[in-house]
Design a protein around this motif. Sequence first.
Motif, PDB file in Angstrom:
ATOM      1  N   ASN A  95       5.776 -19.575  -3.626  1.00 32.91           N
ATOM      2  CA  ASN A  95       4.715 -20.588  -3.711  1.00 32.91           C
ATOM      3  C   ASN A  95       3.764 -20.358  -4.876  1.00 32.91           C
ATOM      4  O   ASN A  95       3.273 -21.313  -5.470  1.00 32.91           O
ATOM      5  N   THR A  99       7.770 -21.553  -7.971  1.00 32.94           N
ATOM      6  CA  THR A  99       7.747 -23.012  -7.954  1.00 32.94           C
ATOM      7  C   THR A  99       6.886 -23.590  -9.071  1.00 32.94           C
ATOM      8  O   THR A  99       7.349 -24.482  -9.788  1.00 32.94           O
ATOM      9  N   PRO A 100       5.652 -23.128  -9.276  1.00 36.63           N
ATOM     10  CA  PRO A 100       4.872 -23.675 -10.391  1.00 36.63           C
ATOM     11  C   PRO A 100       5.514 -23.413 -11.760  1.00 36.63           C
ATOM     12  O   PRO A 100       5.507 -24.285 -12.631  1.00 36.63           O
ATOM     13  N   LEU A 101       6.088 -22.223 -11.943  1.00 32.73           N
ATOM     14  CA  LEU A 101       6.730 -21.908 -13.216  1.00 32.73           C
ATOM     15  C   LEU A 101       7.959 -22.783 -13.424  1.00 32.73           C
ATOM     16  O   LEU A 101       8.175 -23.323 -14.510  1.00 32.73           O
ATOM     17  N   ASN A 103       8.527 -25.753 -12.108  1.00 31.28           N
ATOM     18  CA  ASN A 103       8.070 -27.121 -12.378  1.00 31.28           C
ATOM     19  C   ASN A 103       7.527 -27.278 -13.788  1.00 31.28           C
ATOM     20  O   ASN A 103       7.747 -28.297 -14.446  1.00 31.28           O
ATOM     21  N   SER A 104       6.818 -26.280 -14.263  1.00 32.12           N
ATOM     22  CA  SER A 104       6.272 -26.331 -15.614  1.00 32.12           C
ATOM     23  C   SER A 104       7.380 -26.378 -16.660  1.00 32.12           C
ATOM     24  O   SER A 104       7.319 -27.172 -17.612  1.00 32.12           O
ATOM     25  N   ASN A 107       9.099 -29.798 -16.482  1.00 37.89           N
ATOM     26  CA  ASN A 107       8.249 -30.828 -17.097  1.00 37.89           C
ATOM     27  C   ASN A 107       8.280 -30.756 -18.607  1.00 37.89           C
ATOM     28  O   ASN A 107       8.304 -31.786 -19.296  1.00 37.89           O
TER      29      ASN A 107
END
Length: 111
Positions: A95, A99-101, A103-104, A107
């Motif tokens: 979390n 996941t943020p990495l 998604n980054s 993107n």
Amino acid sequence: MITENVEAIFKDAGRYVEVKAELLKLKASDKAADTGSAIGAILVVGVVLLTGLLLISTGIAFWLGKLLGEVYYGFFIVGGVYLLAGLILYVFRDNIIRTPLYNSIINKLTR
């Protein structure tokens, strides 16, 4: 006359395919450069922040050690705090980090 037109059409189609392939290579290069530069910037900022954190942590360790009477007490406390933070990051790594990495990066590659 029809054969000349057909030849011209095939010639134009061949040039179109070449230009389209070149455009795709340029777009891929742009995405790779954008993603690479973003990662590079993050690494530079990370190194600077980690250096600052190291210096602040050392200062806090010495300060706590002075308050407690033995310098190594301060280092044990600061080390324990980092150990606890590392354990929390490990438990929630999906979390907080993955996941943020993920998604980054997605993107950056898809815009």
